[in-house]
Design a protein around this motif. Sequence first.
Motif, mmCIF file in Angstrom:
data_model
loop_
_atom_site.group_PDB
_atom_site.id
_atom_site.type_symbol
_atom_site.label_atom_id
_atom_site.label_comp_id
_atom_site.label_asym_id
_atom_site.label_seq_id
_atom_site.Cartn_x
_atom_site.Cartn_y
_atom_site.Cartn_z
ATOM 1 N N VAL A 1 18.428 3.481 20.328
ATOM 2 C CA VAL A 1 18.960 4.467 19.399
ATOM 3 C C VAL A 1 20.044 5.267 20.109
ATOM 4 O O VAL A 1 19.823 5.812 21.193
ATOM 5 N N LEU A 2 21.220 5.320 19.497
ATOM 6 C CA LEU A 2 22.357 6.049 20.052
ATOM 7 C C LEU A 2 22.910 7.019 19.023
ATOM 8 O O LEU A 2 22.654 6.875 17.818
ATOM 9 N N PHE A 3 23.719 7.947 19.502
ATOM 10 C CA PHE A 3 24.336 8.941 18.625
ATOM 11 C C PHE A 3 25.845 8.975 18.884
ATOM 12 O O PHE A 3 26.366 9.895 19.513
ATOM 13 N N PRO A 4 26.557 7.942 18.391
ATOM 14 C CA PRO A 4 27.988 7.820 18.689
ATOM 15 C C PRO A 4 28.808 8.932 18.048
ATOM 16 O O PRO A 4 28.490 9.420 16.955
ATOM 17 N N GLN A 5 29.889 9.296 18.725
ATOM 18 C CA GLN A 5 30.821 10.270 18.193
ATOM 19 C C GLN A 5 32.047 9.607 17.561
ATOM 20 O O GLN A 5 32.822 10.261 16.891
ATOM 21 N N GLU A 6 32.205 8.290 17.783
ATOM 22 C CA GLU A 6 33.361 7.591 17.245
ATOM 23 C C GLU A 6 33.155 7.258 15.765
ATOM 24 O O GLU A 6 32.080 7.470 15.198
ATOM 25 N N SER A 7 34.187 6.699 15.166
ATOM 26 C CA SER A 7 34.090 6.211 13.788
ATOM 27 C C SER A 7 33.110 5.044 13.747
ATOM 28 O O SER A 7 32.860 4.385 14.768
ATOM 29 N N PRO A 8 32.536 4.742 12.567
ATOM 30 C CA PRO A 8 31.581 3.634 12.471
ATOM 31 C C PRO A 8 32.138 2.305 12.979
ATOM 32 O O PRO A 8 31.424 1.535 13.623
ATOM 33 N N GLU B 1 22.006 -1.436 12.954
ATOM 34 C CA GLU B 1 21.781 -0.662 11.740
ATOM 35 C C GLU B 1 22.181 0.778 12.017
ATOM 36 O O GLU B 1 22.122 1.239 13.161
ATOM 37 N N SER B 2 22.600 1.488 10.982
ATOM 38 C CA SER B 2 23.044 2.864 11.184
ATOM 39 C C SER B 2 22.771 3.689 9.944
ATOM 40 O O SER B 2 22.445 3.165 8.879
ATOM 41 N N SER B 3 22.934 4.986 10.118
ATOM 42 C CA SER B 3 22.775 5.927 9.016
ATOM 43 C C SER B 3 23.853 6.989 9.144
ATOM 44 O O SER B 3 24.247 7.363 10.252
ATOM 45 N N GLY B 4 24.346 7.459 8.010
ATOM 46 C CA GLY B 4 25.367 8.491 8.029
ATOM 47 C C GLY B 4 26.170 8.469 6.746
ATOM 48 O O GLY B 4 25.939 7.640 5.859
ATOM 49 N N GLN B 5 27.128 9.363 6.662
ATOM 50 C CA GLN B 5 27.967 9.450 5.482
ATOM 51 C C GLN B 5 29.435 9.454 5.895
ATOM 52 O O GLN B 5 29.836 10.177 6.811
ATOM 53 N N GLY B 6 30.234 8.630 5.212
ATOM 54 C CA GLY B 6 31.664 8.592 5.483
ATOM 55 C C GLY B 6 31.962 8.191 6.912
ATOM 56 O O GLY B 6 31.471 7.176 7.402
ATOM 57 N N THR B 7 32.752 8.989 7.578
ATOM 58 C CA THR B 7 33.156 8.675 8.947
ATOM 59 C C THR B 7 32.210 9.253 9.995
ATOM 60 O O THR B 7 32.450 9.098 11.192
ATOM 61 N N ARG B 8 31.154 9.900 9.553
ATOM 62 C CA ARG B 8 30.203 10.500 10.497
ATOM 63 C C ARG B 8 28.921 9.666 10.534
ATOM 64 O O ARG B 8 28.280 9.458 9.513
ATOM 65 N N MET B 9 28.551 9.205 11.714
ATOM 66 C CA MET B 9 27.363 8.389 11.891
ATOM 67 C C MET B 9 26.232 9.259 12.437
ATOM 68 O O MET B 9 26.368 9.887 13.492
ATOM 69 N N ALA B 10 25.121 9.299 11.706
ATOM 70 C CA ALA B 10 23.974 10.086 12.157
ATOM 71 C C ALA B 10 23.340 9.449 13.395
ATOM 72 O O ALA B 10 22.959 10.134 14.347
#
Length: 249
Positions: free
Chosen positions: A64-71, A120-129
């Motif tokens: 599990v990671l928490f990237p700051q970049e775009s998806p 797999e990922s979760s988030g909205q728009g350009t922000r990835m949770a």
Amino acid sequence: MTQWPEGYGRRVLDEVDSTLNEAARIAPDLSGPEWIMAHRQTSARGRRGRAWANPKGNLAATLVLFPQESPGVAALRSFVASLALFDACVAVCGRNEGFALKWPNDVLLNGGKLAGILLESSGQGTRMAYLAIGIGVNLSDAPSSEVVEGGAVPPVSLLSATGAVVDAETFLTFLAAAYARHETTFATYGFEPIRTAWLSRAARLGEVITARTANSETTGTFQTVDAQGNLVLNTSKGRVMIPAADVYF
């Protein structure tokens, strides 16, 4: 002796439905990267919702990671994970002969499928949770050919192909250490050195392959992987970039 990388959590479970499901459950409460491993999964899955066979003794894990970049940029970590898997396999068996990386997400050994990766990922728009990188490795046993899709490369295990005996928790340590090294490269220098390293280990580069999606099939010479991670084929109709597909040899 390989050490667990600093800054990465480690969670080992006896049984879980899926380490990817567990990642989704715990991600909101995590403060940093976390590896999740399970000795048994009851509802494992692969790409496109396919069932994933996970015989006893094999590795089933998710990072599990928490990237700051775009998806789109964050998803390039599938290549980071591929390189880490390659390095971990070489480290535990003491040889690199026979290992190759198959676009987009498999590790091959002597032409058979040794490991697979699912993002797999979760988030909205350009922000990835969060981003979850699911990894399965056939350490001690390969699934029956009956569970493999027609035309796909046959499964193989590390034990049967190399004689290397390694338990899942030990392999996880090698994998986590290798991932941390490549992640540092990715975070510092971007995708280009990762892409170059991946291509140097790529299966069937320069050869004719077929990429299939649910709606199309493209056959051509595997030219490269571009800066966005797309498969690039030279076909009779010209150069084609493919963002996602299953590849057949």
